[in-house]
Design a protein around this motif. Structure first.
Motif, PDB file in Angstrom:
ATOM      1  N   ILE A 113      83.366 -15.816  55.322  1.00 33.84           N
ATOM      2  CA  ILE A 113      82.624 -16.687  54.299  1.00 33.84           C
ATOM      3  C   ILE A 113      82.867 -16.738  52.971  1.00 33.84           C
ATOM      4  O   ILE A 113      83.215 -15.538  52.508  1.00 33.84           O
ATOM      5  CB  ILE A 113      81.094 -16.242  54.550  1.00 33.84           C
ATOM      6  N   GLN A 114      83.167 -17.911  52.408  1.00 28.80           N
ATOM      7  CA  GLN A 114      83.630 -17.739  50.824  1.00 28.80           C
ATOM      8  C   GLN A 114      82.775 -18.676  50.013  1.00 28.80           C
ATOM      9  O   GLN A 114      82.297 -19.698  50.537  1.00 28.80           O
ATOM     10  CB  GLN A 114      84.990 -18.239  50.766  1.00 28.80           C
ATOM     11  N   ASP A 115      82.647 -18.274  48.854  1.00 28.68           N
ATOM     12  CA  ASP A 115      82.111 -19.106  47.492  1.00 28.68           C
ATOM     13  C   ASP A 115      83.355 -19.210  46.343  1.00 28.68           C
ATOM     14  O   ASP A 115      83.153 -18.030  45.637  1.00 28.68           O
ATOM     15  CB  ASP A 115      80.875 -18.409  47.142  1.00 28.68           C
ATOM     16  N   PRO A 116      83.984 -20.151  46.615  1.00 29.09           N
ATOM     17  CA  PRO A 116      85.094 -20.313  45.447  1.00 29.09           C
ATOM     18  C   PRO A 116      84.430 -20.370  44.057  1.00 29.09           C
ATOM     19  O   PRO A 116      85.275 -19.978  43.033  1.00 29.09           O
ATOM     20  CB  PRO A 116      85.945 -21.370  45.851  1.00 29.09           C
ATOM     21  N   ILE A 117      83.293 -21.054  43.848  1.00 24.63           N
ATOM     22  CA  ILE A 117      82.762 -21.125  42.695  1.00 24.63           C
ATOM     23  C   ILE A 117      82.523 -19.891  41.914  1.00 24.63           C
ATOM     24  O   ILE A 117      82.897 -19.379  40.706  1.00 24.63           O
ATOM     25  CB  ILE A 117      81.413 -22.014  42.569  1.00 24.63           C
ATOM     26  N   PHE A 118      82.048 -18.741  42.501  1.00 23.78           N
ATOM     27  CA  PHE A 118      81.874 -17.360  42.093  1.00 23.78           C
ATOM     28  C   PHE A 118      82.741 -16.606  42.189  1.00 23.78           C
ATOM     29  O   PHE A 118      82.922 -15.344  41.924  1.00 23.78           O
ATOM     30  CB  PHE A 118      80.403 -16.814  42.901  1.00 23.78           C
ATOM     31  N   ASN A 226      66.453  -9.990  46.559  1.00 23.11           N
ATOM     32  CA  ASN A 226      66.471 -11.266  47.277  1.00 23.11           C
ATOM     33  C   ASN A 226      66.254 -12.648  46.523  1.00 23.11           C
ATOM     34  O   ASN A 226      65.669 -13.423  46.933  1.00 23.11           O
ATOM     35  CB  ASN A 226      65.324 -11.019  48.456  1.00 23.11           C
ATOM     36  N   LEU A 227      66.549 -12.308  45.166  1.00 19.63           N
ATOM     37  CA  LEU A 227      66.454 -13.728  44.395  1.00 19.63           C
ATOM     38  C   LEU A 227      67.779 -14.468  44.624  1.00 19.63           C
ATOM     39  O   LEU A 227      68.882 -13.999  44.679  1.00 19.63           O
ATOM     40  CB  LEU A 227      66.198 -13.320  42.877  1.00 19.63           C
ATOM     41  N   PRO A 228      67.668 -15.953  44.557  1.00 19.63           N
ATOM     42  CA  PRO A 228      68.728 -16.563  44.930  1.00 19.63           C
ATOM     43  C   PRO A 228      69.718 -16.568  43.725  1.00 19.63           C
ATOM     44  O   PRO A 228      69.455 -16.568  42.517  1.00 19.63           O
ATOM     45  CB  PRO A 228      68.152 -18.000  44.957  1.00 19.63           C
ATOM     46  N   THR A 229      70.816 -16.867  43.934  1.00 22.74           N
ATOM     47  CA  THR A 229      71.961 -16.709  42.945  1.00 22.74           C
ATOM     48  C   THR A 229      72.192 -18.042  42.381  1.00 22.74           C
ATOM     49  O   THR A 229      72.697 -18.399  41.249  1.00 22.74           O
ATOM     50  CB  THR A 229      73.257 -16.318  43.369  1.00 22.74           C
ATOM     51  N   GLY A 230      71.758 -19.110  43.058  1.00 20.04           N
ATOM     52  CA  GLY A 230      71.542 -20.498  42.356  1.00 20.04           C
ATOM     53  C   GLY A 230      72.688 -21.359  43.474  1.00 20.04           C
ATOM     54  O   GLY A 230      72.649 -22.689  43.504  1.00 20.04           O
ATOM     55  N   ASN A 231      73.467 -20.557  44.115  1.00 20.23           N
ATOM     56  CA  ASN A 231      74.589 -21.300  45.193  1.00 20.23           C
ATOM     57  C   ASN A 231      73.808 -21.169  46.625  1.00 20.23           C
ATOM     58  O   ASN A 231      73.299 -19.896  46.884  1.00 20.23           O
ATOM     59  CB  ASN A 231      75.661 -20.928  45.188  1.00 20.23           C
ATOM     60  N   SER A 232      73.982 -21.889  47.545  1.00 19.15           N
ATOM     61  CA  SER A 232      73.980 -21.789  49.100  1.00 19.15           C
ATOM     62  C   SER A 232      75.125 -22.167  49.648  1.00 19.15           C
ATOM     63  O   SER A 232      75.932 -23.045  49.319  1.00 19.15           O
ATOM     64  CB  SER A 232      72.553 -22.769  49.643  1.00 19.15           C
TER      65      SER A 232
END
Length: 260
Positions: A113-118, A226-232
């Motif tokens: 699983i990847q988030d290239p933005i972060f 458990n607060l959202p980072t802003g990305n899903s």
């Protein structure tokens, strides 16, 4: 002329009688036996192990608006699993077998699983799954069944812990979740009476299965709060497995000869 014909008729009659007398009684010929047909109707249980591949089409979204921030990318992985199950088969029309079954899988098939933005990445593990379905097969030999199957499936995916590209903890994760879907597959099952060894009721089956699970959107969460980072991350899951199992059939009687 009449005397000659009468003489010839008398000779022919005596020759036929002599030939008939010389012939012995017809030998008894036994009718050919019917081809052996095995009885596949009944309950069975099985257990085994195998390996699998996992693929997921995923992209990053804005948590607040749901707007896609990246295009779909396919990520993959692999792993192993064990399986146990049970079922019931009906044999019909001589060489056809239909049945119902249910089974469960447990192990570790991982996908990236990847988030290239972060700039973070993690590993999502398929920890366990279950399936319930039907199968239809044809006896290529009395003790060998070739079949296809399909049905409904559910899976549990474990928590994903993200890391930076340098391998350090990123301080974010995805929670574990459950997902439902469907599967198709097929395989071969054969009796273990081989090399002169008799194994009544014991079989071995090798099966390929392809399972598809619905897409799910998960919020990236900050560890400890458990607060959202802003990305899903929204991703589906496609898993392919190959397993080999030992099968025991409770009512197996082996090949029987059909009566005339």
């Amino acid at each position: 002329m009449k005397k000659i014909l009468l003489a010839l008729t008398a000779v022919a009659a005596m020759t036929g009688s002599a030939s008939a007398a010389d012939l012995g009684a017809r030998p008894y010929v036994k009718a050919p036996m019917a081809a052996p047909v095995a009885n596949w109707t009944g309950f069975y249980i099985f257990g085994g192990a195998g390996g699998g591949l996992s693929n997921a089409d995923q992209h990053v979204r804005d948590t607040l608006t749901g707007t896609p921030l990246t295009i779909d990318q396919r990520q993959g992985g692999s792993g192993w699993f064990g399986t146990v199950g049970l079922g019931y088969d009906w044999q019909f029309s001589g060489t056809w077998v239909a049945g119902v079954f249910a089974d469960g899988q447990f192990g570790s098939i991982r996908a990236t699983i990847q988030d290239p933005i972060f700039g973070i990445t993690g590993s999502q593990k398929l920890e366990d799954s279950w399936a319930a379905g039907v199968r239809l097969g044809w006896l290529v030999a009395p003790n060998v069944l070739s079949y296809v199957n399909g049905g409904y499936s559910g899976a549990h995916f474990g928590q994903t812990n993200f890391q930076t590209l340098a391998g350090a903890p990123a301080g974010a994760h995805l929670n574990s979740y459950n997902r439902n879907g469907w599967f198709i597959g097929g395989g071969v099952e054969n009796n273990l009476n081989i090399f002169g060894i008799q194994s009544p009721g014991w079989f071995m089956k090798t099966e390929y299965r392809s399972a598809f699970y619905n897409a799910k959107t998960q919020d990236e969460l900050i560890d400890g709060t458990n607060l959202p980072t802003g990305n899903s991350i929204r991703a589906n899951s496609w898993n392919q497995t190959i397993s080999t199992s030992l099968v025991y059939r409770f009512n197996w009687t082996g090949p029987v000869v059909a009566k005339y």
